[in-house]
Design a protein around this motif. Structure first.
Motif, PDB file in Angstrom:
ATOM      1  N   LYS A 120      21.778  33.779  55.552  1.00  0.00           N
ATOM      2  CA  LYS A 120      20.417  34.266  55.798  1.00  0.00           C
ATOM      3  C   LYS A 120      19.705  34.682  54.503  1.00  0.00           C
ATOM      4  O   LYS A 120      18.573  34.297  54.251  1.00  0.00           O
ATOM      5  N   TYR A 121      20.425  35.434  53.656  1.00  0.00           N
ATOM      6  CA  TYR A 121      19.761  35.976  52.458  1.00  0.00           C
ATOM      7  C   TYR A 121      19.600  34.921  51.369  1.00  0.00           C
ATOM      8  O   TYR A 121      18.587  34.892  50.673  1.00  0.00           O
ATOM      9  N   TYR A 122      20.597  34.036  51.227  1.00  0.00           N
ATOM     10  CA  TYR A 122      20.446  32.976  50.225  1.00  0.00           C
ATOM     11  C   TYR A 122      19.330  32.008  50.634  1.00  0.00           C
ATOM     12  O   TYR A 122      18.579  31.514  49.805  1.00  0.00           O
ATOM     13  N   ARG A 123      19.223  31.752  51.947  1.00  0.00           N
ATOM     14  CA  ARG A 123      18.138  30.882  52.426  1.00  0.00           C
ATOM     15  C   ARG A 123      16.795  31.512  52.042  1.00  0.00           C
ATOM     16  O   ARG A 123      15.920  30.850  51.495  1.00  0.00           O
ATOM     17  N   GLN A 174      30.811  27.503  52.211  1.00  0.00           N
ATOM     18  CA  GLN A 174      29.357  27.317  52.304  1.00  0.00           C
ATOM     19  C   GLN A 174      28.816  26.301  51.299  1.00  0.00           C
ATOM     20  O   GLN A 174      27.606  26.051  51.264  1.00  0.00           O
ATOM     21  N   LYS A 175      29.702  25.731  50.485  1.00  0.00           N
ATOM     22  CA  LYS A 175      29.238  24.879  49.381  1.00  0.00           C
ATOM     23  C   LYS A 175      28.257  23.781  49.845  1.00  0.00           C
ATOM     24  O   LYS A 175      27.157  23.673  49.297  1.00  0.00           O
ATOM     25  N   ASN A 176      28.642  23.007  50.858  1.00  0.00           N
ATOM     26  CA  ASN A 176      27.782  21.879  51.262  1.00  0.00           C
ATOM     27  C   ASN A 176      26.450  22.354  51.843  1.00  0.00           C
ATOM     28  O   ASN A 176      25.412  21.754  51.602  1.00  0.00           O
ATOM     29  N   THR A 177      26.497  23.434  52.599  1.00  0.00           N
ATOM     30  CA  THR A 177      25.247  23.948  53.185  1.00  0.00           C
ATOM     31  C   THR A 177      24.327  24.454  52.075  1.00  0.00           C
ATOM     32  O   THR A 177      23.116  24.239  52.123  1.00  0.00           O
ATOM     33  N   ILE A 178      24.889  25.102  51.086  1.00  0.00           N
ATOM     34  CA  ILE A 178      24.075  25.607  49.964  1.00  0.00           C
ATOM     35  C   ILE A 178      23.441  24.428  49.217  1.00  0.00           C
ATOM     36  O   ILE A 178      22.263  24.463  48.869  1.00  0.00           O
ATOM     37  N   ILE A 179      24.227  23.364  49.009  1.00  0.00           N
ATOM     38  CA  ILE A 179      23.676  22.182  48.313  1.00  0.00           C
ATOM     39  C   ILE A 179      22.455  21.665  49.094  1.00  0.00           C
ATOM     40  O   ILE A 179      21.397  21.402  48.522  1.00  0.00           O
ATOM     41  N   ALA A 180      22.611  21.580  50.415  1.00  0.00           N
ATOM     42  CA  ALA A 180      21.505  21.080  51.246  1.00  0.00           C
ATOM     43  C   ALA A 180      20.293  22.011  51.141  1.00  0.00           C
ATOM     44  O   ALA A 180      19.154  21.555  51.046  1.00  0.00           O
ATOM     45  N   LEU A 181      20.547  23.322  51.126  1.00  0.00           N
ATOM     46  CA  LEU A 181      19.433  24.270  51.040  1.00  0.00           C
ATOM     47  C   LEU A 181      18.715  24.171  49.693  1.00  0.00           C
ATOM     48  O   LEU A 181      17.494  24.220  49.617  1.00  0.00           O
ATOM     49  N   VAL A 182      19.504  24.013  48.634  1.00  0.00           N
ATOM     50  CA  VAL A 182      18.892  23.912  47.302  1.00  0.00           C
ATOM     51  C   VAL A 182      18.051  22.631  47.231  1.00  0.00           C
ATOM     52  O   VAL A 182      16.925  22.633  46.731  1.00  0.00           O
ATOM     53  N   LYS A 183      18.591  21.538  47.777  1.00  0.00           N
ATOM     54  CA  LYS A 183      17.834  20.271  47.758  1.00  0.00           C
ATOM     55  C   LYS A 183      16.528  20.426  48.525  1.00  0.00           C
ATOM     56  O   LYS A 183      15.502  19.874  48.149  1.00  0.00           O
ATOM     57  N   LYS A 184      16.584  21.185  49.626  1.00  0.00           N
ATOM     58  CA  LYS A 184      15.390  21.360  50.460  1.00  0.00           C
ATOM     59  C   LYS A 184      14.335  22.233  49.756  1.00  0.00           C
ATOM     60  O   LYS A 184      13.177  21.875  49.674  1.00  0.00           O
ATOM     61  N   TYR A 185      14.796  23.386  49.259  1.00  0.00           N
ATOM     62  CA  TYR A 185      13.820  24.359  48.743  1.00  0.00           C
ATOM     63  C   TYR A 185      13.531  24.201  47.250  1.00  0.00           C
ATOM     64  O   TYR A 185      12.447  24.554  46.801  1.00  0.00           O
ATOM     65  N   CYS A 186      14.514  23.773  46.498  1.00  0.00           N
ATOM     66  CA  CYS A 186      14.325  23.678  45.042  1.00  0.00           C
ATOM     67  C   CYS A 186      14.773  22.294  44.576  1.00  0.00           C
ATOM     68  O   CYS A 186      15.776  22.164  43.859  1.00  0.00           O
ATOM     69  N   PRO A 187      14.057  21.246  45.005  1.00  0.00           N
ATOM     70  CA  PRO A 187      14.539  19.880  44.706  1.00  0.00           C
ATOM     71  C   PRO A 187      14.597  19.585  43.217  1.00  0.00           C
ATOM     72  O   PRO A 187      15.410  18.771  42.795  1.00  0.00           O
ATOM     73  N   ASN A 188      13.738  20.235  42.434  1.00  0.00           N
ATOM     74  CA  ASN A 188      13.757  19.974  40.990  1.00  0.00           C
ATOM     75  C   ASN A 188      14.714  20.920  40.282  1.00  0.00           C
ATOM     76  O   ASN A 188      14.318  21.707  39.431  1.00  0.00           O
ATOM     77  N   SER A 189      15.949  20.853  40.676  1.00  0.00           N
ATOM     78  CA  SER A 189      16.898  21.752  40.006  1.00  0.00           C
ATOM     79  C   SER A 189      18.247  21.054  39.844  1.00  0.00           C
ATOM     80  O   SER A 189      18.559  20.094  40.558  1.00  0.00           O
TER      81      SER A 189
END
Ligand SMILES: C[S@@+](CC[C@H](N)C(=O)[O-])C[C@H]1O[C@@H](n2cnc3c(N)ncnc32)[C@H](O)[C@@H]1O
Length: 296
Positions: free
Chosen positions: A223-226, A252-267
């Protein structure tokens, strides 16, 4: 009743507690080092000390963590005051500090923001190491610790004072990055936010004395990382350059990767393992071409 010597006390408490824990409690009770208690078996405890030790041992047997009983915990070679309002600093988090330091050292100036600072162990250790290894100019570097819990911030401030770094670290209360009024040009974010699921929390007897607010991160633990990644995604139209180091649960590694791609694609993403070889820290570096974005 005859007063008990350290030797007698040791043989009594070694029967009910692991020897190291018994040593720690005895040394805390009589305010002498562990070396002292192991080399002075004839030294007598006062009645008050014997009673206090008995109480501490009882609490330990009931599951209270040693750190809360002696009100301190070692982290990265520094001693931190802890109470039940903060998470007890963990060795895994030292990996995050090590990697964040590696990132910070070559920078000329930086604002370091520790989100969910708790006891302050991350930001205080970083400040200590940056001062020692780089002799940073605290007028150019900004160090900030954020937490939603006022009680935790009290502990963090106390620790900063104890390490003579209170003049250089600004602690602020609020939700995630909200307390930051103005955004710095270059920001390094460190965060060990609550990341357990309610089920993981329930199934871990050893953490029941620690604050749930510091451990549980909503239904899936994220919740908080999202929310933090959402907040970071909103920074993309500023001239801000940022990098973030987040401590996660290995699952949580794969879910975090998906979240980063969604919210911060240029990273760009990197991962670091803990001593057991599990992915524990994720590094996100924002590589947005700020000039282009600003002109859009
Ligand atoms: C896992 S503890 C980490 C404490 C410390 N950084 C450490 O590594 O030992 C998480 C911390 O995040 C804080 N926290 C929980 N929700 C928060 C929120 N929405 N905004 C800011 N801090 C929060 C808790 O109060 C707690 O101190």
């Amino acid at each position: 009743m005859d007063k008990l010597t350290i030797g007698q006390t040791i043989s009594q408490y070694y029967q009910i507690l692991p020897p190291l824990e018994a040593d720690i409690l005895i040394s805390e009770t009589i305010k002498k080092s562990r070396e002292f208690i192991l080399t002075h078996p004839q030294f007598c405890l006062s009645d008050a000390q014997s009673r206090r030790l008995q109480k501490l041992a009882q609490q330990r047997l009931e599951g209270e963590p040693i750190a809360y009983l002696i009100k301190k915990q070692e982290f990265y070679g520094l001693t931190f005051y802890v109470n039940k309002r903060v998470l007890i600093p963990r060795p895994e988090t030292e990996i995050l500090v090590e990697r964040a330091l590696e990132f910070a050292l070559p920078q000329k100036m930086l604002t370091v923001v520790d989100v969910g600072t708790g006891s302050g162990c991350i930001i205080i250790t970083l400040a200590h190491l940056l001062q020692k290894q780089k002799k940073i100019d605290f007028k150019k570097w900004e160090l900030i610790g954020l937490d939603i819990s006022t009680a935790a911030l009290k502990v963090a401030r106390r620790n900063a004072r104890a390490h003579q770094l209170d003049k250089y670290i600004n602690f602020k209360q609020g939700n995630l990055l909200k307390p930051l009024k103005k955004l710095p040009q270059h920001m390094l974010i460190t965060a060990n936010l609550p990341y357990l699921t309610p089920q993981q929390f329930r199934q871990s007897p050893s953490i029941q004395s620690e604050p749930k607010l510091a451990l549980v991160g909503g239904k899936d633990g994220l919740k908080y990382y999202r929310q933090l990644l959402q907040e970071l995604s909103r920074l993309k139209y500023t001239s801000l350059k940022w990098a973030a180091f987040l401590e996660i649960d290995p699952s949580q590694k794969n879910t975090i990767i998906a979240l980063v791609k969604k919210y911060c694609p240029n990273s760009e993403l990197s991962f670091y393992a803990d001593l057991s070889g599990y992915c524990r820290v994720i590094k996100i570096v924002n590589v947005t071409k700020t000039a282009t974005l600003r002109s859009q």
